[in-house]
Scaffold this motif. Structure first.
Motif, short mmCIF file in Angstrom:
data_model
loop_
_atom_site.label_atom_id
_atom_site.label_comp_id
_atom_site.label_asym_id
_atom_site.label_seq_id
_atom_site.Cartn_x
_atom_site.Cartn_y
_atom_site.Cartn_z
N GLN A 191 -3.01 -8.86 -41.72
CA GLN A 191 -2.24 -8.70 -42.76
C GLN A 191 -1.87 -10.11 -43.30
O GLN A 191 -1.61 -11.06 -42.51
N GLU A 192 -1.50 -10.23 -44.42
CA GLU A 192 -1.59 -11.56 -45.51
C GLU A 192 -0.10 -12.17 -44.83
O GLU A 192 -0.26 -13.53 -44.78
N GLU A 193 0.97 -11.62 -44.35
CA GLU A 193 2.02 -12.16 -43.91
C GLU A 193 2.14 -12.24 -42.66
O GLU A 193 3.15 -12.79 -42.00
N THR A 224 -7.68 -19.57 -45.92
CA THR A 224 -8.13 -19.84 -47.36
C THR A 224 -8.16 -21.26 -47.69
O THR A 224 -9.28 -21.68 -48.06
N GLN A 231 -9.23 -8.87 -47.77
CA GLN A 231 -8.80 -9.42 -49.15
C GLN A 231 -7.88 -10.60 -48.97
O GLN A 231 -7.00 -10.70 -48.08
N THR A 232 -7.79 -11.28 -49.94
CA THR A 232 -6.98 -12.44 -50.10
C THR A 232 -6.03 -12.41 -51.42
O THR A 232 -6.42 -12.12 -52.50
N SER A 233 -4.84 -12.07 -51.30
CA SER A 233 -3.87 -11.83 -52.12
C SER A 233 -3.81 -12.89 -53.04
O SER A 233 -3.94 -14.30 -52.73
N LYS A 234 -3.35 -12.88 -54.34
CA LYS A 234 -3.11 -14.06 -55.37
C LYS A 234 -2.00 -14.69 -54.81
O LYS A 234 -2.00 -16.08 -55.20
N GLY A 235 -1.08 -14.15 -54.00
CA GLY A 235 0.33 -15.08 -53.86
C GLY A 235 -0.36 -16.25 -52.87
O GLY A 235 0.14 -17.23 -52.66
N THR A 236 -1.26 -15.98 -51.92
CA THR A 236 -1.92 -16.77 -50.71
C THR A 236 -2.31 -18.10 -51.74
O THR A 236 -2.08 -19.33 -51.51
N GLU A 258 -13.02 -14.00 -49.77
CA GLU A 258 -12.75 -12.79 -48.98
C GLU A 258 -13.88 -12.46 -48.34
O GLU A 258 -13.90 -11.79 -47.24
N ARG A 261 -12.48 -16.42 -55.34
CA ARG A 261 -11.66 -15.41 -54.49
C ARG A 261 -12.62 -14.52 -53.99
O ARG A 261 -12.35 -14.31 -52.75
#
Length: 214
Positions: A195-197, A90, A112-117, A106, A102
């Motif tokens: 996955q995001e993490e 990102t 998808q990109t999480s808001k947390g990122t 993506e 955003r």
């Protein structure tokens, strides 16, 4: 004030500052009677071969140790932090395509990109909200910050490395897919299993510390 006095005043302001300063901020201390930018360039030339340098990163001026002497003043301390692959990709997309929304991020990443990122990158002060796109829904758009330029030692975004430079330096793993997408040199065949993490990237900060006074 004479030119010499203006130079001394600027020097004193920069020496005492606890953070890099813009020309506007320096003018607030010294006054607008002098060509502050020209005087800063003169000071930078004066310090070019000395033990400390006056540098301009992203329009912000500050003193720093001459690169060839930094090892004399530094004690290495490893501080391992984790920046997820999602955050790394990102940040790369924002840096090369700003300002971007955003949804645009993506679209480039394919997931998808999480808001947390985005929150993590804003907490690091490497990105910032840069207004809203004048399209339906008026989505928020993001851009990099002066702190991003300072952290990575860039004078401006024009100093960002190209894909060939990154590949030659071996710095494309694990962000090669996102970077090549961001710079238009290839398309990812991401299988959607990102996955995001997952695939966190470890990086180490070398903290510069002045030695204790005798």
């Amino acid at each position: 004030m004479s030119m010499d006095e203006d130079l001394r005043a600027i020097e004193a302001v920069l020496f005492a500052a606890d953070a890099p300063l813009t020309v506007k901020q320096i003018t607030g201390y010294v006054g607008d009677h002098a060509d502050i930018k020209a005087l800063l360039e003169e000071l930078a030339t004066h310090y070019a071969e000395r033990g400390i340098r006056l540098v301009n990163n992203g329009g912000q001026w500050h003193f720093q140790t001459a690169p060839d002497l930094a090892h004399l003043l530094r004690q290495e301390r490893e501080s391992v932090r984790k920046l997820s692959r999602a955050a790394t990709e990102t940040l790369a997309i924002i840096a090369y395509h700003e300002p971007v929304s955003r949804a645009e991020i993506e679209s480039i990443r394919g997931v998808q990109t999480s808001k947390g990122t985005l929150d993590v990158l804003m907490e690091l002060e490497w990105i910032r909200p840069a207004g809203r796109r004048e399209t339906p829904g008026r989505p928020l758009i993001y851009a990099t910050t002066p702190e991003f330029l300072v952290h990575f030692g860039l004078g401006s975004r024009r100093d960002l490395p190209g894909i060939a430079d990154l590949r030659a330096a071996g710095l494309l793993d694990p962000v090669d897919v996102a970077m090549e997408q961001a710079m238009g040199e290839g398309q990812s065949d991401d299988d959607g299993d990102d996955q995001e993490e997952a695939a966190a990237v470890d990086y180490q900060d070398s903290v510069a510390e002045m030695p204790d006074n005798p």
